[in-house]
Every structure is written in C-alpha cells, then in structure tokens.
Design a protein around this motif. Structure first.
Motif, PDB file in Angstrom:
ATOM      1  N   VAL A 187      31.986  40.197  46.399  1.00 36.62           N
ATOM      2  CA  VAL A 187      33.191  39.939  45.220  1.00 36.62           C
ATOM      3  C   VAL A 187      33.916  40.832  45.090  1.00 36.62           C
ATOM      4  O   VAL A 187      35.077  40.876  45.014  1.00 36.62           O
ATOM      5  N   VAL A 188      33.562  42.301  45.046  1.00 34.23           N
ATOM      6  CA  VAL A 188      34.331  43.365  44.999  1.00 34.23           C
ATOM      7  C   VAL A 188      35.291  43.579  46.032  1.00 34.23           C
ATOM      8  O   VAL A 188      36.527  43.554  45.738  1.00 34.23           O
ATOM      9  N   ILE A 232      38.055  40.658  45.482  1.00 33.03           N
ATOM     10  CA  ILE A 232      38.881  41.082  44.515  1.00 33.03           C
ATOM     11  C   ILE A 232      39.862  42.418  45.007  1.00 33.03           C
ATOM     12  O   ILE A 232      41.103  42.448  44.938  1.00 33.03           O
ATOM     13  N   LEU A 273      43.736  42.439  45.479  1.00 35.36           N
ATOM     14  CA  LEU A 273      44.922  43.260  44.950  1.00 35.36           C
ATOM     15  C   LEU A 273      45.692  44.204  45.798  1.00 35.36           C
ATOM     16  O   LEU A 273      46.830  44.481  45.685  1.00 35.36           O
ATOM     17  N   LEU A 298      48.452  42.093  46.992  1.00 37.48           N
ATOM     18  CA  LEU A 298      49.656  42.173  45.983  1.00 37.48           C
ATOM     19  C   LEU A 298      50.328  43.464  46.131  1.00 37.48           C
ATOM     20  O   LEU A 298      51.641  43.362  46.035  1.00 37.48           O
ATOM     21  N   CYS A 299      49.589  44.445  46.042  1.00 39.26           N
ATOM     22  CA  CYS A 299      50.484  45.878  45.941  1.00 39.26           C
ATOM     23  C   CYS A 299      51.299  45.785  47.183  1.00 39.26           C
ATOM     24  O   CYS A 299      52.234  46.357  47.195  1.00 39.26           O
ATOM     25  N   TYR A 308      52.625  44.138  49.131  1.00 38.50           N
ATOM     26  CA  TYR A 308      53.556  43.173  49.235  1.00 38.50           C
ATOM     27  C   TYR A 308      55.074  43.938  48.883  1.00 38.50           C
ATOM     28  O   TYR A 308      56.333  43.771  49.340  1.00 38.50           O
ATOM     29  N   PHE A 309      54.836  44.750  47.864  1.00 37.93           N
ATOM     30  CA  PHE A 309      56.101  45.800  47.406  1.00 37.93           C
ATOM     31  C   PHE A 309      56.390  46.875  48.139  1.00 37.93           C
ATOM     32  O   PHE A 309      57.245  47.407  48.044  1.00 37.93           O
ATOM     33  N   LEU A 347      36.799  51.987  33.125  1.00 42.29           N
ATOM     34  CA  LEU A 347      37.275  51.179  33.805  1.00 42.29           C
ATOM     35  C   LEU A 347      38.480  50.454  33.094  1.00 42.29           C
ATOM     36  O   LEU A 347      39.380  50.304  33.253  1.00 42.29           O
ATOM     37  N   GLY A 395      42.349  50.325  33.665  1.00 43.64           N
ATOM     38  CA  GLY A 395      43.402  49.377  33.296  1.00 43.64           C
ATOM     39  C   GLY A 395      44.494  49.331  32.502  1.00 43.64           C
ATOM     40  O   GLY A 395      45.565  48.907  32.839  1.00 43.64           O
ATOM     41  N   ILE A 444      47.212  51.611  34.253  1.00 44.87           N
ATOM     42  CA  ILE A 444      48.133  50.921  35.251  1.00 44.87           C
ATOM     43  C   ILE A 444      48.908  49.639  34.434  1.00 44.87           C
ATOM     44  O   ILE A 444      50.305  49.957  34.541  1.00 44.87           O
ATOM     45  N   TYR A 445      48.566  49.231  33.416  1.00 49.37           N
ATOM     46  CA  TYR A 445      49.279  48.447  32.599  1.00 49.37           C
ATOM     47  C   TYR A 445      50.538  49.241  31.856  1.00 49.37           C
ATOM     48  O   TYR A 445      51.696  48.855  32.024  1.00 49.37           O
ATOM     49  N   ILE A 450      53.101  50.446  34.509  1.00 45.80           N
ATOM     50  CA  ILE A 450      54.036  49.213  34.901  1.00 45.80           C
ATOM     51  C   ILE A 450      55.010  48.723  33.914  1.00 45.80           C
ATOM     52  O   ILE A 450      56.313  48.739  33.987  1.00 45.80           O
ATOM     53  N   THR A 476      39.979  43.798  32.337  1.00 44.88           N
ATOM     54  CA  THR A 476      40.446  44.887  33.008  1.00 44.88           C
ATOM     55  C   THR A 476      41.088  44.296  34.385  1.00 44.88           C
ATOM     56  O   THR A 476      42.005  44.778  34.779  1.00 44.88           O
ATOM     57  N   ILE A 525      44.938  44.338  35.337  1.00 47.49           N
ATOM     58  CA  ILE A 525      45.514  44.960  36.550  1.00 47.49           C
ATOM     59  C   ILE A 525      46.366  44.324  37.688  1.00 47.49           C
ATOM     60  O   ILE A 525      47.507  44.397  38.072  1.00 47.49           O
ATOM     61  N   SER A 550      49.416  42.395  35.725  1.00 52.56           N
ATOM     62  CA  SER A 550      50.796  43.515  35.627  1.00 52.56           C
ATOM     63  C   SER A 550      51.153  43.761  36.992  1.00 52.56           C
ATOM     64  O   SER A 550      52.378  44.147  36.998  1.00 52.56           O
TER      65      SER A 550
END
Lengths: 797, 122
Positions: free
Chosen positions: A681-682, A685, A689, A692-693, A695-696, A776, A780, A783-784, A787, B109, B113, B116
C-alpha cells in the motif's frame, strides 16, 4: 490521582472554557468567572493551614514515566503551602483587580485569562512537585506563559522585545538547571527532592557536585532576575499591570528563591553555595536599588525595586545556609534567624509590592501616564490611592508601623550575624546592605512624593484624574490591610508557618532536637539595627531633598558598556552568524541536501562500523537461496540499473515501484503478511504521489551535469549502498544479545492481541506510534500550508 | 473501503491495523479522484481531511492520557471481554481506539497531502 493533583490541573482544564465564556456570555466580564478558580483553590489550600501544630508533610504520587523515574509526585510542606497560598491568594486579588483594569470591550480577555490560568497552574505545579523533571516542566511552562502575557499587547514593538528577552534569559537558565538536575540524578539515581535530601552526603561526594550546584543556581538566578540576568525584568514591564503585579513581583520571580530554599538541605553548608548566593544577592540588591532611583517611569522604578528586594531575600537565604556548615555549628541558630528573615521578607514583599503595582496601575489608568515628571499634586484628587501607596511604600522602605519594618530589622540582624560570626571580608556585607537600604528609602520617597505632592500639572496629563472606582481599590486595600496587620500581629504566622519553614530549609541544623521557637517582637530595644534604621532615615531624607544634584551622578556613568547593550549586541551577532551558517548550507538544491544526508550516514554509520570493529560476516547458518529468490533479486538489480540510465521521469518512477513491489513479494515469501501488505500500500500511495508531483516538474535534463558532479554522486551512492549492505550482513552474523522478540511472544497474554506486529505498534511501543502519527500530521500540515501560502501570495501580486 | 475498515478492526488478531487500513482507504480515495475529478468526489465525501487528521491525533493522545484516570502509566492499554447479544463473546480493547486514531491520522494526512498537491496550479 488525588485532590492535590486535581488542584494543580484545574487551572489547565479551565483554559478551554475561558474562550467559550468570553464568547457566549460577553455581557459579563470574563474575569468574574475566572476569579472563582483561584478563590476555590485558595480556600482549598487554606484548609491545609496549620493553626495549632506544624503541617505534617503530605506526599502524593502518580507514576508517569516510571521506567525513567519520572513520577508526577507532589509534596506539600509548609514552604510549598506558603507559595501555594501566595499564588492563589494574590492570584484572586489580581483577577479581581483586572476585572476593572482590563476593558471587556477593547481587550482580548479570552486570551488574557487563558494565559493567566496556564501560568497559575504551572506555578502551582512547580512549587508542589517533588520530582525534579516534573518541576522543570512546570518551571518552563511558567516561562512560556509569562512570554505570552508580556507579549499580550503584541502589536507594540517593545512588548515583543520584552517578551523575547524574558524568554531567552529564563529559558537559557532553565536548560542549565536541567543539566544540574541530570547531574544530581547521575550522582544519586533519583529525581525525588526528598530522596536527594536524604542522601545529600553521598551526593556531595560526586565529582560534578559543585558544577551541578552552579548549573542549578543559574536557573534560579535567571528566573529571579538576579545580577547579571536582571535585565529582562524591566523590559517585562510592557505586560499589562495586573500581570506585572502577579508574575513579576509576587510569584514567578520568587520561584528562584523557592528553588534555593528547597535545595538548601542538599547544597547548604558548602561555602560555594553560601558565597555565590550571598554575593549575587547583595550585588543585585545594590544595583537594583541604585538604578531604581534613576527611573522616571514608575513601573520601571518598581521593577528595579523588585530586583533589589529579591536580591535581599536571596542574600538572606545564602547567609542562612551557613547554619548547615559544621564549622559554625555553635552559631547555627543565629544563621537560622537570617533564613527566617528571608522568608518573612518574601511574604511582606509579595504583599506590599502587589499593592504598589496595583496602585501604579491605577495612576496609569486614571491619568494616562506613569512618568513622574508629568505627575504631581494628586493627593487631593486621589486621597485613597495616596494612602494606599504610602502604606505600601513605607513598608518597602522599612518604616514602622508597617510589616516591612520588622523584616528589614531582621535583615540587618542577619547581615550583622554573618559579619560577627564569620571572619575575612564578610564585614562588608552589612555596609553594602546598609547603603542599599538608603537607596531603597530614597526611591520609596520618590514613589510617594513625586506623584502625589508638588505642583499639579493638568496640562501634562492625558485624562482628568479622579479617584479610581471602588472595585479597583478593593484588592490593594486588602493587601494594605495585611501590611498593617502583619506589623501588629507578626506572630499570627510566626509559629505556625515561619518556624516550620525554617526547619524545612535547614533540617540538619535542628536534627539534634534543639529547642528553637520563633517569636517576632516589633520592639527589639536600642541596638545596632535600630541605629542603622535611624541613619537610613536621616541620610535618605537628605539625599531625597538634594535629589536633582544627586541624580546627576548617574549621567556621568557611560551607557556604552551596560548589560542591555551587551544583550542587544549579542542578539544581532547571533542572527548574523546564524544567517551566515544557514546561507552556507541552504543552497536551495535538493541534490545538495541529499548528499549532506548521505555523506553523514556514510561517515557516522560506516565510520562506527569500522572503528567499533563491528563488521562480522558469517554465512555458515544461512538457509539455501532458492532459484526464484535469485530471479527476484536480479529483477530488482535490473530495475535499479535501468533507472540510472533512463531519461524519462515516468519510467524512473515505475522502476522504483518495481523494486518496492518485489520487496513486498519477498515479505510474502518470508511469511510476513503484515509487512507485505504495508509495503504494497505504501508503494501504491507513494507512486501516486510521485506521479502527481512530477507532473509539475520540468523535463529531466541530464546534460547540464558535469563529470565531477557525477563522480562525486557515484562515490556517495556506492558508499551508502556498501555501508547498508555491510550493516545488514553484520547484523545477521552477530548474536551478541538474546533477541527481544521472545518478549513479544506473550503478546496475547499481555495485550490480548493475536497479531504480534499490531500489538507492538499499539501496545508495547505505543509511545513511538503516537509520536510518529504526530510527525506525520505535522508534515501533512506543513505541505498544506506551503502550498496554500503560495496561492495566497500569488493572489496578492 | 469495506476491506480497509475490516483490516482496521482485524488488526488486533490478524494481519492489518490502523496504519495499513488508513493507507488502503487513502488509496481507495485516490482511485476515486483519478476516476472522477476533485470537485465531484468532494461532493460525495464531504470530509475535511485536515480536521480528520487532527481528530486522529487527539484520539490517540487522549487514549494515552485516559490511563491517568486509572492511576496507571501513560499509554497503558487494557482489554476485556464482554458478551454481546448477536456477536457473542467479543473483545473490547483500548488499543483498538488508539489504532482508530492512527487510522484517522493516516487517512487525513495522506489525503491532505495528495489533494493539496493536486490542487496546486502550475
């Protein structure tokens, strides 16, 4: 959990409710609700007050972190009781006063009272704790809440500066104190103050005993604003006046005195302890009182006077500690008299200084200024305020019929005792004490007569002065009444409170059952002490009359070398150096940061592997490797190598996740379903992530890198790989200790869980898990925020 | 989603637990986000993930603190068996509540992440 524990925790529990009360019952001043808490606690603690016989010490303990010997244990004896009564008693009066001082429409009362309750709980905790670590925690909490209170009007630059200064100085002292506590623990194996006292002989044999003493004293001196750490207190006066009255004169600054008194049974009797405390106390007394005269702001004058008075109390405790020195055992009872004077003056000081601060607050509130150059002639306009100020100031100056007179006479007895029973240059002590007392007399006169007599200058004032509302006057009236009561009936507290406290501070001096009873008499005959007082009044009055000339002396002292300048300079230098260091390594390039981390790993881990001679390769009892395991291994290697040469980010990500998924396959093969599941699972995920990152991000451009950069990277990469491989192999080869996994085999019996991994996570090592999720969560949020902030900034432009 | 909740509660005796359950939930949600778009998923699941994460941390810390009330050290977990009408003999363990806190923090969390970052414009 006992009632005593709850008493400390009540102020903390009340904190969340204060904003609610403020919000929903805004028409009633929040202070009325808050006042119930200190009042309730005052009644509770007053219940412990011994009327007929000394208080039997109460000890209550709740295990907190038993493996580290940290227990939430509380110890209530007469000394703690005195402080608890001061904290809750003056706390009640201060809250009552603040109801009229702090406007409910203009001030953010929800924050104000929340901080105040935080402070009160922390203060109660630090004077009642028996465990040094718990004491330290509460001690630092008083610094934090004091910081919040000083910066209460945070839109003012001076408030922020003062709060920062107070926090810097007291927290540095706090760290030093913690160091001292830890040394004591190493020497004795306990954090309990009572156990330390019981084994003080053994502790004093330790080679680091004297350094521990100094480390702890630095903590006590910074908190109590002793020289040369006194510079934070005048700047802390930026806080609202109720705060100054409460924290910076009656309670928090006295916690250093408390600590010295509390630890005297451990350290007292050593000459280092006596000299340090006495000399620092006397210097503080002298500097504080002489600088107070210079001030034109009444609150600053009171701040310096607090510094000097606490110096006085400190020096008395220092002299008192000599009762424990075996060389002076025949005069130990006389030294005990000095300790008695210190404690008595501590009570007096809390009362009259609380009263004086409140009066200055009233002056400020009613006239709009605290500057003595603009005040004057207010006696007829504010007669009650004038009377109350006079009572407080005369008590501080040590004049009859006010309680300060008694404790000041006892102070003189104390310093004379020291000079009579000891030799060498102790003879200077009474002289310094006497000169400082003259200064004290002068600034007390300034306080009374500059503000209330002389020409009335209405044009200089912002408001038309009139007598303060009755509600504001109640608290100082109660305190002033106490000042007079204690003068006429000092024995109300002498036998029931002061005597047991002195016996607690100096237990060894009374160990052989000597009879010693405290009886304070106001009239003590025509002796040296009385002559000294008369001299003070005569010379002090002359100095006051020629004050303008006398003050000119201060102008000739150069300001350039003052401690404040040193502090400010240090602050600027610290920022500059920190900036230089940060600029050196914060290059903004992720590659650099990663290489720091990896080089660190190689040096530390690889280095210790080699120097500790820990490399040990033994493959003898390994199980055979199956063919499919080889295949999986080779796939991993292939994916890793492929990643090195690909130029597309997408392919890199997929190659990384191939490695991750194969690892989870390995977990399946080695029968670790939990780990396999987590790994799967890690991996999923994190791949999402990454996608997603990335992409920019701009396209990978590998051609900009030069050869040197590539070679150094290759060295680092190979180094890390090698180090970790060797660790893994060595760890497998070594069998130094019994594996701890056997303990967890009983997980079903111990934790009721059949899943051992889960039991470890939530039961045996739950503390780790808790902190992990906190980390954790913080990450989070970080990061929030990053941004969202970027968005906000972009919108601004 | 159902599987992840099963995993969460099964964790005490079988492979699973709060951390892994949380991650599975998060990956399920990510799948939803990939399949639809941010706004429509937000309409279906109106959860503020920041608050969920904060609530998780608080639940975990409070389970630890609760042990003070019973005069036992911080984070001591306990368990008991009760007879429930349909389920029969069931075990109740405070560790499961703690795990629930972990679960909530992880979901909150991770989703904070991911959402956002994905919301971030270039």
């Amino acid at each position: 959990m006992t009632l005593l524990h709850i008493a400390i925790l009540i102020p903390f529990f009340s904190v969340p409710f204060i904003p609610l009360l403020y919000k929903f019952l805004h028409r009633i001043h929040t202070g009325w609700f808050v006042m119930l808490i200190p009042l309730m606690l005052l009644i509770y603690f007053a219940g412990y007050y011994p009327i007929h016989q000394p208080l039997e010490p109460v000890i209550q303990s709740v295990p907190w972190i038993p493996t580290l010997k940290v227990h939430f244990s509380l110890y209530m004896d007469s000394l703690s009781l005195l402080f608890a009564l001061l904290i809750t008693g003056i706390g009640t009066l201060v809250v009552l006063y603040s109801i009229f001082y702090m406007s409910k429409d203009r001030e953010k009362l929800n924050f104000f009272y929340a901080y105040l309750m935080l402070f009160m709980g922390a203060m109660l905790g630090s004077v009642l704790s028996d465990n040094l670590i718990v004491l330290y925690a509460f001690w630092e909490l008083t610094s934090v809440s004091s910081f919040l209170l000083i910066a209460f009007w945070f839109h003012r630059k001076r408030s922020r500066y003062g709060a920062q200064k107070a926090m810097f100085i007291t927290m540095t002292g706090g760290f030093s104190m913690l160091l001292g506590f830890i040394i004591l623990y190493v020497a004795s194996g306990t954090f309990s103050i009572r156990e330390l006292i019981a084994m003080s002989d053994q502790v004093s044999q330790h080679s680091l005993f004297i350094p521990a003493m100094f480390f702890i004293l630095i903590g006590a001196f910074t908190k109590s604003a002793q020289f040369p750490f006194h510079i934070w207190l005048p700047d802390a006066m930026e806080a609202p006046t109720p705060v100054s009255a409460y924290l910076h004169s009656a309670t928090m600054v006295k916690s250093g005195v408390y600590l010295v008194a509390r630890l005297t049974p451990i350290f007292g009797g050593h000459l280092e302890w006596f000299w340090t405390i006495t000399i620092v106390g006397l210097i503080t007394l002298f500097i504080g009182s002489s600088l107070a005269i210079k001030q034109s702001d009444l609150k600053a004058l009171l701040a310096y006077s607090t510094i000097s008075q606490i110096g006085l109390i400190m020096s008395l405790l220092g002299i008192g500690s000599m009762a424990l020195n075996s060389n002076y055992s025949e005069s130990s009872l006389m030294f005990a008299g000095a300790a008695l004077a210190g404690i008595f003056h501590l009570i007096n000081h809390s009362i009259f200084k609380g009263c004086l601060f409140m009066m200055i607050g009233i002056l400020d509130h009613e006239t709009g200024t605290r500057d003595i150059r603009r005040l004057g002639g207010l006696m007829h306009l504010m007669p009650i305020s004038f009377t109350l100020t006079m009572i407080g100031a005369f008590s501080m100056a040590g004049l009859p019929p006010f309680s300060g007179f008694i404790s000041k006479e006892m102070f003189f007895t104390g310093v004379l005792t020291a000079s009579r029973s000891m030799d060498s240059w102790v003879v200077f002590i009474p002289i310094i004490a006497w000169i400082a007392s003259i200064f004290t007399f002068v600034y007390c006169m300034i306080l009374i007569f500059k503000a209330f007599t002389g020409p009335y200058q209405p044009k200089q004032l912002e408001r038309k002065p009139h007598e303060a509302p009755l509600g504001m006057l109640i608290s100082p009236m109660i305190l002033a009444a106490l000042v007079i009561t204690l003068f006429f009936f000092p024995n109300l507290i002498a036998t029931s409170l002061l005597e047991p406290i002195v016996k607690e501070i100096l237990p060894q001096a009374f160990a052989n059952g000597e009879e010693w009873h405290v009886h304070i008499s106001v009239w003590h005959g025509f002796n040296t002490e009385l002559l000294m007082t008369i001299g003070i009044v005569v010379i002090g009055s002359l100095l006051y009359i020629y004050l303008t000339k006398f003050r000119n002396i201060y102008d000739s002292i150069p300001l350039k070398f003052s401690l404040n300048k040193v502090y400010d300079r240090g602050l600027i230098e610290m920022e500059r150096i920190a900036g230089l260091i940060t600029k050196f390594y914060m290059t903004g390039s992720t590659t650099h940061y990663l290489s720091y981390l990896f080089v660190f790993v190689i040096v530390m881990v690889g280095g210790s592997l080699i120097f500790q001679d820990a490399i040990y390769l033994d493959f003898s009892d390994n199980s055979p490797i199956e063919l499919y395991e080889y295949m999986l291994g080779f796939t991993m290697v292939a994916a890793a190598i492929y990643m090195l040469f690909t130029k597309s980010r997408l392919i890199s990500i997929i190659a990384v996740s191939v490695i991750g998924y194969i690892v989870s396959l390995f977990f399946v093969i080695f029968r670790a379903p939990d780990l396999a599941l987590t790994q799967l699972v890690v991996e999923t995920i994190s791949t999402a992530l990454f996608l997603l990152c990335f992409y920019f991000l701009p396209k990978v451009n590998k051609y900009v890198t030069n050869v040197r950069f590539r070679i150094s990277n290759a060295i680092i990469a190979i180094g890390v790989g090698l180090t970790l491989t060797v660790i893994g192999l060595s760890a497998q080869g070594h069998h130094l200790f019994e594996p701890i996994s056997d303990y967890y085999k009983d997980s079903y019996k111990l934790a009721g869980a059949k899943n051992m991994v889960n039991a470890i996570l939530v039961d045996f090592r739950a503390f780790d898990t808790m902190l992990e999720i906190v980390v954790l969560f913080v990450a989070g949020l970080g990061i929030y925020t990053l941004i969202k902030l970027r968005h906000a900034r972009r919108k601004e432009h | 989603m159902t599987f992840s909740i099963y995993i969460l509660f099964a964790g005490h005796h079988n492979p699973g637990g709060g951390f892994i359950g949380g991650l599975i939930t998060a990956s399920a949600l990510v799948l939803l986000y990939i399949a639809f778009d941010l706004q429509s998923v937000r309409d279906i699941i109106p959860v503020d993930f920041k608050q969920l994460a904060a609530a998780g941390v608080i639940v975990a810390v409070l389970t630890g603190t609760a042990s003070f009330i019973f005069d036992v050290p911080f984070l001591t977990q306990t368990f008991t068996y009760v007879e429930l009408p349909i389920l029969g003999k069931t075990e109740l363990a405070t560790a499961v509540i703690f795990d629930l806190g972990v679960y909530m923090t992880v979901v909150g969390t991770t989703m904070t992440i991911i959402t956002s970052i994905s919301e971030d414009e270039k």
